[in-house]
Design a protein around this motif. Structure first.
Motif, short mmCIF file in Angstrom:
data_model
loop_
_atom_site.label_atom_id
_atom_site.label_comp_id
_atom_site.label_asym_id
_atom_site.label_seq_id
_atom_site.Cartn_x
_atom_site.Cartn_y
_atom_site.Cartn_z
N GLU A 148 0.84 -1.20 0.00
CA GLU A 148 0.00 0.00 0.00
C GLU A 148 0.88 1.26 0.00
N ASP A 149 0.26 2.40 -0.29
CA ASP A 149 1.01 3.65 -0.33
C ASP A 149 1.44 4.12 1.05
N GLU A 150 0.65 3.81 2.06
CA GLU A 150 0.94 4.26 3.41
C GLU A 150 0.98 3.06 4.37
N PRO A 151 1.71 3.18 5.47
CA PRO A 151 1.69 2.12 6.48
C PRO A 151 0.30 1.97 7.09
N THR A 152 0.05 0.86 7.72
CA THR A 152 -1.15 0.67 8.53
C THR A 152 -0.78 0.98 9.97
N PHE A 153 -1.44 1.98 10.54
CA PHE A 153 -1.06 2.46 11.86
C PHE A 153 -1.87 1.77 12.96
N PHE A 154 -1.19 1.53 14.10
CA PHE A 154 -1.85 0.97 15.28
C PHE A 154 -1.60 1.90 16.46
N ASP A 155 -2.35 1.66 17.52
CA ASP A 155 -2.17 2.42 18.76
C ASP A 155 -1.06 1.81 19.60
N GLU A 156 -0.57 2.58 20.53
CA GLU A 156 0.41 2.07 21.50
C GLU A 156 -0.24 0.95 22.30
N LEU A 157 0.57 -0.03 22.68
CA LEU A 157 0.00 -1.13 23.46
C LEU A 157 0.87 -1.45 24.67
N GLU A 158 0.25 -2.06 25.65
CA GLU A 158 0.96 -2.54 26.83
C GLU A 158 1.56 -3.90 26.50
N ILE A 159 2.87 -4.02 26.69
CA ILE A 159 3.55 -5.24 26.27
C ILE A 159 3.30 -6.41 27.21
#
Length: 333
Positions: free
Chosen positions: A26-37
């Motif tokens: 795709e032209d742009e990344p797929t973004f995710f939210d910060e997560l607790e590891i």
């Protein structure tokens, strides 16, 4: 280079964690939210520790990666936004290269006894087959979006020590042994702290400094022997490995004290655990070798003149003898 003590390694922890999908067509990344590891912290800490085996670099002045990480360090609320900007930059560097596989770019913030680090990791998705069973009936499922322990899955990684005035960047790139690919170097905008010639010359200095500290306890032929072995190693090998080098160059003389001195000299020269290509044209740091007698006579000589000299080292209390053959001898002012 980044060196962590046993206490720092034990205290290493992940304070922030986020990842975004890149190189997926795709032209742009797929973004995710910060997560607790959470319970998976140890898994990713092991990945971060692996980067310590990489090569040492420093940022160029125009590096956007450094700019983003400094911004996060100054204003922690920028972590998510700047991670997305890093992902956009990372994604754009490989968008037209069909060899680069789909995966994720991970950004981690880490701490260890007052030191702050960032880790940037490209994790490629590996195909994994999972099976489910209902009694004796088995069904296979193809799982692509995975994190595995396979070293090949963590293709590119950088660990950055931002607590130093000049940040240190340790790079591990699976595609380039003892170096960095153009794609990853372009993204990070880094340069090697020392070039191959300087690294190889540092190796000669390590041998010299190690030898000096053990002259009184080792046989007289020790220095000439290790110098010759160093030259043979440099000319016959493509890559430097510090353990292999020690075993070959100091073979027959090795003991715990000598090994400890060697590793201390490697650390002082900033090439401890540092893999690099050997430059066969690099100078050994001294154009001439020298012999020095207990009576205060010093003889300087080149390798070409070695065939005109005979050195006999006395045993059981006998004196050492040096014989020099020459077409002509003259006294100089």
């Amino acid at each position: 280079m980044i060196t962590l003590s046993a206490d720092q390694l034990a205290s290493l922890s992940i304070t922030r964690f986020i990842f975004h999908v890149v190189h997926h067509g795709e032209d742009e990344p797929t973004f995710f939210d910060e997560l607790e590891i959470g319970d998976f912290e140890d898994f990713f800490l092991d990945r971060a520790r692996c980067i310590l085996k990489g090569s040492s670099y420093e940022f160029n002045p125009q590096s956007q990666v450094r700019e983003h990480l400094e911004a996060i360090g100054n204003e922690s609320y920028l972590f998510v936004d700047r991670s997305r900007q890093l992902a956009v930059n990372f994604h754009s560097h490989g968008i037209d290269d069909k060899r680069i596989k789909k995966g994720v770019m991970i950004l981690m913030e880490l701490k260890a006894l007052g030191k702050e680090f960032f880790a940037i990791i490209k994790y490629e998705h590996e195909q994994v087959l999972r099976y489910r069973n209902d009694g004796k009936k088995v069904m296979l499922e193809n799982v692509m979006d995975t994190f595995t322990k396979s070293p090949d899955a963590m293709q590119k990684a950088a660990l950055i020590d931002m607590s130093e005035e000049t940040p240190v960047v340790m790079v591990l790139d699976r595609n380039v042994k003892d170096g960095i690919s153009g794609f990853f170097q372009g993204f990070l905008n880094v340069r090697r702290k020392k070039n191959q010639k300087e690294l190889t010359e540092s190796l000669w200095n390590v041998v010299k400094d190690t030898s000096k500290k053990h002259l009184d306890e080792l046989p007289p032929e020790f220095v000439g022997d290790v110098q010759q072995r160093t030259e043979e190693f440099v000319q016959s090998r493509d890559n430097f490995d510090d353990s292999e080098f020690f075993d070959e160059v100091f073979a027959g003389y090795a003991n715990d004290e000598l090994r400890d001195t060697y590793r201390s000299c490697l650390k002082n020269a900033e090439i401890e655990d540092e893999p690099f290509y050997l430059d066969k044209q690099a100078s050994n740091g001294s154009k001439k070798r020298k012999l020095k007698t207990a009576e205060g006579i010093t003889v300087y000589f080149s390798e070409k003149a070695l065939s005109t000299m005979q050195v006999s080292y006395g045993k059981n209390g006998e004196k050492d003898v040096l014989i020099i053959e020459s077409e002509r001898i003259r006294e100089e002012m």
